[in-house]
Design an enzyme around this catalytic site. Structure first.
Site, PDB file in Angstrom:
ATOM      1  CG  HIS A 144      22.133   2.960 -18.532  1.00 19.46           C
ATOM      2  ND1 HIS A 144      21.266   2.551 -19.516  1.00 19.46           N
ATOM      3  CD2 HIS A 144      22.552   4.199 -18.911  1.00 19.46           C
ATOM      4  CE1 HIS A 144      21.170   3.499 -20.439  1.00 19.46           C
ATOM      5  NE2 HIS A 144      21.941   4.502 -20.099  1.00 19.46           N
TER       6      HIS A 144
ATOM      7  CD  GLU B  31      25.229  14.191 -18.923  1.00 25.34           C
ATOM      8  OE1 GLU B  31      25.422  13.385 -17.987  1.00 25.34           O
ATOM      9  OE2 GLU B  31      24.217  14.145 -19.658  1.00 25.34           O
TER      10      GLU B  31
ATOM     11  CG  HIS C 278      20.084  13.546 -23.597  1.00 25.90           C
ATOM     12  ND1 HIS C 278      19.492  14.271 -22.596  1.00 25.90           N
ATOM     13  CD2 HIS C 278      21.132  12.901 -23.006  1.00 25.90           C
ATOM     14  CE1 HIS C 278      20.125  14.043 -21.453  1.00 25.90           C
ATOM     15  NE2 HIS C 278      21.139  13.230 -21.676  1.00 25.90           N
TER      16      HIS C 278
ATOM     17  CD  GLU D  66      25.120  12.536 -22.040  1.00 24.07           C
ATOM     18  OE1 GLU D  66      25.495  11.611 -21.296  1.00 24.07           O
ATOM     19  OE2 GLU D  66      23.947  12.905 -22.121  1.00 24.07           O
TER      20      GLU D  66
ATOM     21  NE  ARG E  86      27.988   9.782 -18.924  1.00 22.53           N
ATOM     22  CZ  ARG E  86      27.934   8.554 -18.459  1.00 22.53           C
ATOM     23  NH1 ARG E  86      28.555   7.580 -19.100  1.00 22.53           N
ATOM     24  NH2 ARG E  86      27.265   8.264 -17.360  1.00 22.53           N
TER      25      ARG E  86
ATOM     26  CG  HIS F 278      27.186   7.377 -24.925  1.00 25.37           C
ATOM     27  ND1 HIS F 278      27.411   8.731 -24.998  1.00 25.37           N
ATOM     28  CD2 HIS F 278      28.024   6.919 -23.952  1.00 25.37           C
ATOM     29  CE1 HIS F 278      28.308   9.076 -24.092  1.00 25.37           C
ATOM     30  NE2 HIS F 278      28.712   7.991 -23.461  1.00 25.37           N
TER      31      HIS F 278
ATOM     32  CE1 TYR G 189      31.506   5.881 -20.287  1.00 30.61           C
ATOM     33  CE2 TYR G 189      31.289   5.914 -22.689  1.00 30.61           C
ATOM     34  CZ  TYR G 189      31.007   6.465 -21.449  1.00 30.61           C
ATOM     35  OH  TYR G 189      30.227   7.592 -21.376  1.00 30.61           O
TER      36      TYR G 189
ATOM     37  CG  ASP H 252      25.189  10.652 -15.547  1.00 29.55           C
ATOM     38  OD1 ASP H 252      24.560  11.683 -15.235  1.00 29.55           O
ATOM     39  OD2 ASP H 252      25.077  10.089 -16.656  1.00 29.55           O
TER      40      ASP H 252
ATOM     41  CG  ASP I 254      -0.287  -0.191   2.485  1.00 27.30           C
ATOM     42  OD1 ASP I 254       0.957  -0.327   2.491  1.00 27.30           O
ATOM     43  OD2 ASP I 254      -0.973  -0.217   3.521  1.00 27.30           O
TER      44      ASP I 254
ATOM     45  CG  HIS J 222      17.178  10.781 -22.024  1.00 33.44           C
ATOM     46  ND1 HIS J 222      17.427   9.447 -22.175  1.00 33.44           N
ATOM     47  CD2 HIS J 222      18.283  11.279 -21.425  1.00 33.44           C
ATOM     48  CE1 HIS J 222      18.619   9.149 -21.686  1.00 33.44           C
ATOM     49  NE2 HIS J 222      19.156  10.246 -21.215  1.00 33.44           N
TER      50      HIS J 222
ATOM     51  CG  ASP K 215      22.011  14.236 -17.674  1.00 38.26           C
ATOM     52  OD1 ASP K 215      22.753  13.601 -16.906  1.00 38.26           O
ATOM     53  OD2 ASP K 215      21.622  13.794 -18.778  1.00 38.26           O
TER      54      ASP K 215
HETATM   55  N1  GLY Z   1      21.973  10.644 -16.981  1.00 36.94           N
HETATM   56  C1  GLY Z   1      21.430  10.155 -18.184  1.00 36.94           C
HETATM   57  C2  GLY Z   1      22.188  10.612 -19.343  1.00 36.94           C
HETATM   58  O1  GLY Z   1      23.277  11.115 -19.198  1.00 36.94           O
HETATM   59  O2  GLY Z   1      21.712  10.582 -20.439  1.00 36.94           O
HETATM   60 MN    MN Z   2      23.923  12.001 -17.370  1.00 41.65          MN
HETATM   61 MN    MN Z   3      22.715  12.907 -20.304  1.00 40.33          MN
END
Ligand code: GLY
Ligand code: MN
Ligand code: MN
Length: 435
Positions: free
Chosen positions: A242, A406, A353, A383, A404, A349, A387, A259, A36, A360, A270
């Site tokens: 991820h 970003e 975005h 970003e 990374r 990647h 890797y 991140d 609940d 996103h 982000d």
């Molecule tokens: N934190 C999600 C991305 O960097 O797209």
């Molecule tokens: Mn991110």
């Molecule tokens: Mn991002």
């Protein structure tokens, strides 16, 4: 904050594009987390963009007839309920919502199934987001069928269902000054959280202890929540894109990739930073880090109005691929490595975005089959990353290095503003902060 006048203007703008028809925009349902107990409630971004109303169980209906010069905004929401409010807190109720949110008509959500078919009488089109919620789609179809049953009374039912997202995505893509002010604040909270993480990190700590420092900084500055599950990835975990377990020990000699960004008044930030757990980059880490940073700077320099969406990605990719060749990770020329996609072993990647109410965020990346042009008021992330997983053909010094970097940027009239510039990212700045 977004003024009530702005929400009203957004609804009017949507109505003017609809010409004649009815838009039906429900907010998100509550979702059960365990028995609940529900997940913390998060409104639907489209609904919130048009109303600023954050309670669950609500639907916005906009009835537009631009030729007749009329549009009507109608909000269905939960009733006030003294007993409920003792347990769960304040609800506006239709009367207060009408005043506070400046809506033409408000009704109890319990009357939706009775009133919605009437609002669809003799309307040519419905604007909605079919496919977002199956239960809601069925409810809407049931409503339309009820109107169809009235055919013998001379009442016609809508014959066209249009995707409301096509219109709203384009509106949400261009941020107003009010939205940018919130996004700047969200960005500042997130960068101060990254600085805190750099100051607190010590070998021997657990990833979740650093996650706790990030969350502390978000909440203590008034952010509602993280905009997404933070990634706190030490050593090899940084090569899992991820990674969210955040439960391993931080080891001296490894890098830590974080991140994490907060959500403030519904708007996401982000941010990713990568730094050495013991405060000093080793030689291989320096090589990979400096390469990623150079790629990120090249991408940011490519952000300006009139250039196309893919330009920052192309700029980053050129730098990264040249670097992969120089470091002995890829063989051949930049062109041949890009053509064969061999670089995807280390950079799999894209470089960014759209960013806004959703991390996103919405908005098309291509128009008429071509990358769309950047325009002032657009906000997005830059970003690039690198890797490097263990492999026979990879020099051992580079194994398990994941980097990374970003930032969040806004396109200005002449170039771009980096909203997250206050989180250090040069090797010298990071090593100094961590001393
Ligand atoms: N934190 C999600 C991305 O960097 O797209
Ligand atoms: Mn991110
Ligand atoms: Mn991002």
């Amino acid at each position: 904050m977004i003024s009530m006048k702005s929400y009203d203007m957004r609804r009017k703008h949507l109505a003017s594009q609809m010409q004649k028809g009815v838009a039906i925009i429900p907010t998100s349902p509550e979702r059960v987390r365990s028995r609940d107990g529900n997940y913390p409630y998060r409104f639907d971004s489209y609904f919130y963009y048009l109303t600023g109303f954050s309670e669950p169980e609500a639907v916005l209906v906009i009835v537009a007839d631009i030729n007749e010069g009329v549009t009507k905004d109608i909000l269905f929401c939960q009733d006030k309920n003294a007993e409920y409010e003792i347990w769960n807190g304040f609800r506006h109720g239709p009367e207060s919502a009408k005043e506070v949110f400046n809506i033409d008509e408000t009704y109890s959500i319990s009357r939706l199934d009775e009133l919605l078919p009437k609002l669809l009488h003799d309307q040519p089109k419905i604007y909605c987001a079919l496919g977002q919620d199956n239960r809601w789609d069925l409810r809407l179809i049931h409503c339309i069928n009820q109107v169809r049953e009235q055919a013998r009374n001379g009442i016609s039912a809508p014959t066209e269902i249009c995707d409301s997202r096509l219109l709203l995505d384009e509106m949400r893509l261009f941020k107003s000054e009010e939205e940018l002010q919130i996004m700047r604040k969200a960005a500042n909270i997130s960068t101060s959280a990254h600085c805190r993480a750099m100051r607190m990190t010590q070998p021997g700590m657990k990833e979740y202890e650093i996650e706790a420092e990030l969350l502390y900084e978000f909440r203590s500055h008034g952010a509602e929540a993280p905009a997404y599950t933070p990634i706190v990835a030490g050593g090899a975990n940084a090569c899992i894109l991820h990674y969210v377990e955040n439960n391993m020990e931080l080891k001296s000699g490894d890098l830590l990739l974080i991140d994490a960004g907060c959500e403030l008044h519904g708007y996401a930030s982000d941010v990713t930073r990568t730094f050495p757990i013991n405060g000093k980059f080793n030689s291989a880490q320096k090589d990979v880090y400096q390469l990623t940073l150079s790629a990120q700077v090249a991408a940011i320099n490519a952000v300006k109005p009139g250039t196309h969406w893919d330009a920052p990605h192309t700029a980053a990719l050129q730098v990264l691929v040249q670097g992969f060749i120089d470091l002995g990770l890829c063989q051949g020329s930049v062109e041949s490595v890009i053509k064969s996609k061999d670089y995807k072993r280390f950079y799999m990647h894209r470089t960014g975005h759209w960013l806004g109410l959703d991390v996103h965020d919405v908005g098309e990346y291509k128009q008429d089959g071509k990358w769309r042009l950047l325009h002032s008021g657009m906000t997005f992330t830059v970003e690039p990353g690198c890797y490097i997983r263990p492999a026979d053909n990879v020099p051992r010094d580079f194994w398990n290095i994941g980097v990374r970097i970003e930032d969040d940027v806004m396109v200005t009239k002449t170039g771009c503003e980096v909203l997250t510039a206050s989180a250090p990212k040069t090797i010298a700045e990071i090593e100094e902060l961590m001393q």
